[in-house]
Design a protein around this motif. Structure first.
Motif, mmCIF file in Angstrom:
data_model
loop_
_atom_site.group_PDB
_atom_site.id
_atom_site.type_symbol
_atom_site.label_atom_id
_atom_site.label_comp_id
_atom_site.label_asym_id
_atom_site.label_seq_id
_atom_site.Cartn_x
_atom_site.Cartn_y
_atom_site.Cartn_z
ATOM 1 N N ILE A 126 0.894 -1.510 0.270
ATOM 2 C CA ILE A 126 0.521 -0.449 -0.328
ATOM 3 C C ILE A 126 1.029 1.431 -0.201
ATOM 4 C CG2 ILE A 126 -1.904 1.231 1.101
ATOM 5 C CD1 ILE A 126 -3.246 -0.351 -0.236
ATOM 6 N N TRP A 127 2.122 1.057 0.753
ATOM 7 C CA TRP A 127 3.139 2.445 0.743
ATOM 8 C C TRP A 127 3.510 2.627 -0.556
ATOM 9 C CZ3 TRP A 127 8.326 2.758 -0.041
ATOM 10 C CH2 TRP A 127 9.224 3.735 0.265
ATOM 11 N N ARG A 128 3.860 1.526 -1.097
ATOM 12 C CA ARG A 128 4.260 1.721 -2.672
ATOM 13 C C ARG A 128 3.374 2.548 -3.363
ATOM 14 N NH1 ARG A 128 7.774 -4.133 -4.115
ATOM 15 N NH2 ARG A 128 9.951 -3.333 -2.446
ATOM 16 N N TYR A 129 2.364 1.438 -3.245
ATOM 17 C CA TYR A 129 1.241 1.934 -4.608
ATOM 18 C C TYR A 129 0.805 3.758 -4.309
ATOM 19 C CZ TYR A 129 -0.608 -2.262 -6.211
ATOM 20 O OH TYR A 129 -0.916 -3.445 -7.532
ATOM 21 N N SER A 130 1.203 4.279 -2.443
ATOM 22 C CA SER A 130 0.106 5.824 -2.224
ATOM 23 C C SER A 130 1.353 6.341 -3.341
ATOM 24 C CB SER A 130 0.210 5.644 -1.133
ATOM 25 O OG SER A 130 1.488 5.441 -0.234
ATOM 26 N N GLN A 131 3.134 5.897 -2.807
ATOM 27 C CA GLN A 131 4.114 6.819 -3.444
ATOM 28 C C GLN A 131 4.177 6.900 -4.802
ATOM 29 O OE1 GLN A 131 7.100 8.350 -1.653
ATOM 30 N NE2 GLN A 131 5.236 7.527 0.226
ATOM 31 N N HIS A 132 4.060 5.862 -5.652
ATOM 32 C CA HIS A 132 3.748 5.824 -6.535
ATOM 33 C C HIS A 132 2.848 6.914 -6.881
ATOM 34 C CE1 HIS A 132 4.220 4.207 -10.837
ATOM 35 N NE2 HIS A 132 2.950 3.443 -11.060
ATOM 36 N N GLU A 133 1.345 6.599 -6.931
ATOM 37 C CA GLU A 133 0.422 7.967 -7.168
ATOM 38 C C GLU A 133 0.803 9.278 -6.833
ATOM 39 O OE1 GLU A 133 -3.012 6.493 -5.737
ATOM 40 O OE2 GLU A 133 -3.156 4.575 -6.913
ATOM 41 N N SER A 134 1.469 9.501 -5.759
ATOM 42 C CA SER A 134 1.963 10.727 -5.413
ATOM 43 C C SER A 134 2.643 10.989 -6.810
ATOM 44 C CB SER A 134 2.199 10.590 -4.090
ATOM 45 O OG SER A 134 1.083 10.377 -2.810
#
Length: 228
Positions: free
Chosen positions: A197-205
């Motif tokens: 989830i953290w990786r997804y959030s970083q990617h989307e940011s």
């Protein structure tokens, strides 16, 4: 196959391990429940008595534990088995396609992992504390004929003849092993889900930042065009 996706491959491996560990929960719990004629030994209480004829001490169960506690252990084992099997199939498909789940799928996985982790931890405590309480009744009660719980198979029980106490300690030990190892594995999966989830959030940011920068550049170019 997406072998390069270490996180996804680790999740599949952990779910396979959980599927196998569920048998260490369901089978011995069911055997013990069947051997005790449907009675639950968790938090059971009893007293030692002396046989007036043979002069040998025997243990009498005064109150059995709540049967729902033993049933819950079996149910949580079945739940762990079904959920882990579903995730093995689902994530294996992603692994084969060299793909991964969406942000929503990863979030739902995190919620499910959190839910089962909490349930398993509570069941681990109930089984461990409940069996330790029962062992204390066998070992520490006045007139006890055994010095440790592992000797419970050798004592005389004044109980229903349908009740079989042979292997009780071994089966409870297997159940505790299956529960605690499953909880540790689910906890690891919870951490993996959080990392994803953290990786997804970083990617989307990062994507949102790139979008804003692109819009700023296009806007600046449009302003220059209008001036010219």
């Amino acid at each position: 196959m997406g072998i390069g996706n270490i996180l996804l491959l680790s999740q599949v491996t952990a779910y396979v391990l959980l599927f196998l560990l569920s048998f260490f929960i369901i089978v011995p719990s069911g055997v013990n429940l069947n051997n005790f004629d449907g009675n639950c030994a968790l938090f059971a209480t009893g007293t030692w008595h002396e046989n007036k004829t043979t002069r040998h001490p025997y243990f009498s169960v005064d109150y059995w534990g709540d049967q729902s506690m033993c049933n819950f252990t079996i149910y949580i084992g079945i739940l762990s088995m079904l959920v882990s099997f579903i995730f093995v199939v689902r994530l294996s498909i992603f692994l084969f396609r060299e793909d991964d789940s969406s942000f929503l799928g990863a979030f739902l996985t995190l919620v499910i992992n959190s839910f089962i982790t909490v349930l398993l931890f509570s069941d681990c405590l109930v089984v461990t504390l409940g069996f330790n309480h029962f062992c204390d009744q066998l070992v520490k009660s006045p007139g006890s004929a055994i010095s440790k719980c592992e000797m419970a198979d050798l004592i005389q029980w004044d109980v229903d003849p349908l009740i079989v106490t042979s292997g009780m300690v071994v089966f409870f030990g297997m159940t505790e092993f299956g529960l605690w190892m499953s909880w540790i594995t689910w906890l690891c999966l919870l951490i993996m889900s959080t990392v994803k989830i953290w990786r997804y959030s970083q990617h989307e940011s990062f994507l949102r930042s790139m979008k804003r920068e692109r819009e700023r550049l296009f806007g600046h170019y449009s302003d220059q065009t209008q001036i010219i």
